[in-house]
Design a protein around this motif. Sequence first.
Motif, PDB file in Angstrom:
ATOM      1  N   ARG A  16      -3.176  11.336  -0.734  1.00 44.87           N
ATOM      2  CA  ARG A  16      -3.835  11.263  -2.039  1.00 44.87           C
ATOM      3  C   ARG A  16      -3.868   9.812  -2.532  1.00 44.87           C
ATOM      4  NH1 ARG A  16      -1.214  13.937  -6.070  1.00 44.87           N
ATOM      5  NH2 ARG A  16       0.775  13.738  -5.001  1.00 44.87           N
ATOM      6  N   ALA A  17      -4.309   8.938  -1.657  1.00 46.76           N
ATOM      7  CA  ALA A  17      -4.337   7.517  -1.982  1.00 46.76           C
ATOM      8  C   ALA A  17      -5.674   7.151  -2.608  1.00 46.76           C
ATOM      9  CB  ALA A  17      -4.114   6.688  -0.721  1.00 46.76           C
TER      10      ALA A  17
ATOM     11  N   GLU B 285       0.839  -1.208   0.000  1.00 48.98           N
ATOM     12  CA  GLU B 285       0.000   0.000   0.000  1.00 48.98           C
ATOM     13  C   GLU B 285       0.868   1.249   0.000  1.00 48.98           C
ATOM     14  OE1 GLU B 285      -3.249  -0.288  -0.289  1.00 48.98           O
ATOM     15  OE2 GLU B 285      -3.057  -2.462  -0.128  1.00 48.98           O
ATOM     16  N   ILE B 286       1.884   1.256   0.865  1.00 43.31           N
ATOM     17  CA  ILE B 286       2.664   2.479   1.058  1.00 43.31           C
ATOM     18  C   ILE B 286       3.517   2.774  -0.171  1.00 43.31           C
ATOM     19  CG2 ILE B 286       4.545   3.467   2.395  1.00 43.31           C
ATOM     20  CD1 ILE B 286       3.324   2.059   4.844  1.00 43.31           C
ATOM     21  N   ILE B 287       4.176   1.754  -0.707  1.00 44.43           N
ATOM     22  CA  ILE B 287       5.075   2.017  -1.839  1.00 44.43           C
ATOM     23  C   ILE B 287       4.280   2.450  -3.057  1.00 44.43           C
ATOM     24  CG2 ILE B 287       6.666   0.899  -3.448  1.00 44.43           C
ATOM     25  CD1 ILE B 287       8.103  -0.236  -1.227  1.00 44.43           C
ATOM     26  N   SER B 288       3.133   1.827  -3.270  1.00 46.46           N
ATOM     27  CA  SER B 288       2.317   2.235  -4.408  1.00 46.46           C
ATOM     28  C   SER B 288       1.837   3.677  -4.245  1.00 46.46           C
ATOM     29  CB  SER B 288       1.128   1.284  -4.541  1.00 46.46           C
ATOM     30  OG  SER B 288       0.221   1.776  -5.475  1.00 46.46           O
ATOM     31  N   THR B 289       1.322   3.994  -3.051  1.00 39.11           N
ATOM     32  CA  THR B 289       0.788   5.336  -2.823  1.00 39.11           C
ATOM     33  C   THR B 289       1.876   6.405  -2.959  1.00 39.11           C
ATOM     34  OG1 THR B 289      -0.820   4.402  -1.302  1.00 39.11           O
ATOM     35  CG2 THR B 289      -0.461   6.767  -1.173  1.00 39.11           C
ATOM     36  N   HIS B 290       3.020   6.143  -2.350  1.00 36.32           N
ATOM     37  CA  HIS B 290       4.051   7.177  -2.319  1.00 36.32           C
ATOM     38  C   HIS B 290       4.918   7.165  -3.562  1.00 36.32           C
ATOM     39  CE1 HIS B 290       3.193   8.725   1.662  1.00 36.32           C
ATOM     40  NE2 HIS B 290       2.903   7.482   1.997  1.00 36.32           N
ATOM     41  N   SER B 291       4.755   6.174  -4.437  1.00 35.04           N
ATOM     42  CA  SER B 291       5.417   6.223  -5.743  1.00 35.04           C
ATOM     43  C   SER B 291       4.444   6.681  -6.814  1.00 35.04           C
ATOM     44  CB  SER B 291       5.992   4.853  -6.120  1.00 35.04           C
ATOM     45  OG  SER B 291       6.892   4.413  -5.149  1.00 35.04           O
TER      46      SER B 291
END
Lengths: 279, 636
Positions: free
Chosen positions: B576-577, B344-350
């Motif tokens: 902004r997820a 979740e985090i890597i997708s959102t923040h990338s």
Amino acid sequence: MTRLPYLKLVLATLALGTVISVVMLQVDWFGDAAATAAGPIDTLMEFTIVISSFVFAIVCVALGYALVKWRVKPGDEGDGLPIHGNTRLEIIWTLIPTAIVLFAAGYSWVVMNDIEDKQPDAMTVNVYSQQFAWTFGYPEAGNKWSEGEFHVPVDQQVIFKMHAQDVIHSFWVPEWRIKKDNVPGITTEAVITPNEVGTYQLICTELCGAGHATMRAIVVVEPREDYEKWLAGLDGEVPEDLLLTADQAIELQKQLQGTEQGIDSSGVDETSAENVDQS
Amino acid sequence: MAVALRQPGWYRGALGALLGAAFGFGLVVALRAISGLDVFQTEQTGYPHVIVPLITTPFGFLFGFGAFDYWFRWAAGKPTVPEDHANHGATRWQDYFKFNTDHKVIGIQYVVTTFGFFLIGGLLALLIRAELAQPGTQIVDANVYNGLFSTHAVVMIFLFIIPMFAGIANYVLPLMIGAPDMAFPRLNALSFWLLPIAGIIFLGSFLAPGGAFDAGWTGYAPLSAGAPLGQSFFNIGVQFAGASSIATALNFLVTIITMRAPGMNLWRMPLLVWANLSTSLLVVGATPFIAGAQFMVLFERALGMNFFQFLEGGDVISYQHIFWFYSHPAVYIMMLPGFGIISEIISTHSRKPVFGYRLMALALIGIVVLSYSVWAHHMFVAGMFDWLRVPIMITTLLIAVPTGIKIFSWLGTMFYGKIHTYSTSMLFALGFIVTFLIGGISGVMVGMVPLDIHMSDTYFIVAHIHFVLFGGSVFTIFAGIYHWFPKMTGRMYDEKLGRVHFWGTMIGTWGTFVPQHWIGLDGMPRRVADYASQYGDWNLVISVFAFILGTVQLVFVYNMIVSWRFGPKAGNNPWRANSIEWQVSSPPPVFNFDQIPRVVGGPYEYGTPGARHAIMGDEDELELPEPKPSTVAGPA
């Protein structure tokens, strides 16, 4: 979508992997070696270190490159490219690691068979462990025994047959690279050919109670003549109560049942030992 | 007072606990009197007068506290209100100390309680490191030392990592799949309240005669069978913690399978949901094995039965098979939810879709299947069947493949993304990748039989498990807490303090656990209160870094408490997820959604103009604003 600088990335990975491998291989990770098993085991470790260094390099280069290249500029609220995957790439990074680990497993299997290969002229030493002491018996020398110290001749394969009297202990001489649990009720085995004369420490590596940390014994590897001399200086036979095997334990229990301090003194008849065995 | 004692709550809970204790004690006395035994007997390891109340007291408390009120009313045929939400939601801080059935309240109860246990387990670790800072015995004797590392492991595993992930998922998962709550809210609340009970039992063992359980968290028989009373506290505490895990896992399974919003098919579930589905499959299948193993030891100790006593025909090694049949899958129970968080985090923040989403999901299922077939790699030198070693080695090494797929796919996710590193959650995610990688590599090493023969039960193993469980689980837990903190509290945490916490944790982790590899390979066994003096220097270094690691966690505590109270308002969707939990207010309304959202696409559609994951109930589909054109050039 800009093309990746494949050549540079591959070169960077190879360079980093090589540097890490070379640095890592400088270190003598396992310390001194004093048995024939150490050779193949240390080589296997070096092989693993090299493979691991390159895996680590791949991840570090990829992560570093991504962070340098695609770290967002302040104020950029946009999204990345909507790439959902790449089947060919995914197949590659499934199959290549599979091949590597299967090779590693095969290699390990070969090493395992190699170090556990028994010679016809192997001698036997019995190891008896209890909280928190080691005792050793020499069945080929009239079952003589020693406590807290044992000697073996150099360049002679020894099969250690291990017995535990109370809880699980574990037999480990780091310089020999071999470890084996001593398990109450069964006899476990370790095959070791010491090939360096010297004095080492036998370390208990299975938590066995308050004295676990100090449960050690002295290991002396010496030329055969010295060993024979030392053996001749021993006297007596291994005490009876150290000789418990599973069958003997059942026997012992039968005898104890008649007495007050019996393990099961609830007055069951003599056949209960067999019943326990079957249950 | 009389009214208070009739209402569910702490007063009735305390009364229930007293009655439970009295009942258990009375039962033992009565049964012993009937059997013609001495009514009071303590000259044995059994101590039935303690063990039975240890089981009945928690049940008394739970009855009194109100955990079973609804079910009893229903079973007795009394009128029940299926839509009774009296125990739902929290408006005051006191509501967090009740039998609350709101998944969001329970989530926060879990996170805060288990973090408390993390601090306790951490203090135990620092006591261990203080003792080991120098060779010889300075602070605690060997018996106490054995109790310290045993309780440290048990607290961290059963009361921190496993339930912390359950807590984070408890909060986030129903929101993510568009569900108003978990499938079984009352069971959910019961699962939580079993945890502090397990914690009190584990830590209470320090007060038992003979000290805390000291046979390691593995509690190998026959050492554990003959250990002092404290060991029974472990046997019983595990039952409560395990029951909590199993009930939560069942709850997750039913929730995920039956309560997804319309349109959310399996391939539209966020990977955190996939991860918790996989974890729950492991928990329900494996946890009964440790429960069984500990009951067997307890029955040996308390009832004189025999399973593992060789002198009475028992089989010593079978304990290890049963134990590890749970406890290896347990490592993945402690890893898979973290994998979900990182996705979740890597997708959102990338700002990019997860690379190879389907293979990522299948890799989780692959790990679940494989992890049931690797238990005996803990037993390569244990004297088990020799033939079992090679098959187990192969499955053990193969499990590196799905794990590798996950790491490569996270990296693939970052390529061609727009990587934001300002949030502490992303820092922990990136730190997790490299730190966990080391744990994975050393895992492959110890999976190879000839290497394991040397490494088994040395400090190399200690280093390996901590790189996996600290670098893996704890890093992902921190990443998850930072990521969802704005959602849970409605406020932002301080990123500056977050960075201090991240770098301190990173340096502390590597400094503490890297040298343990070296001294382990060189000959230092694990679980020792004292060691050869040649390892003194490295142990001092390790202890110094361990204290840095411990101290820097205070920054986190401060950041969380102060930000929760005074942090700036976070808004609904600070990252902004795309996933559904970010489309509701922060913190979300009591029943999550006024109308159940409709899922219309994958969870990570970053960069595709106009793509949506879900349409919220209050949006009129026809009046959707024209999607903004992406600011980046589309794929050529």
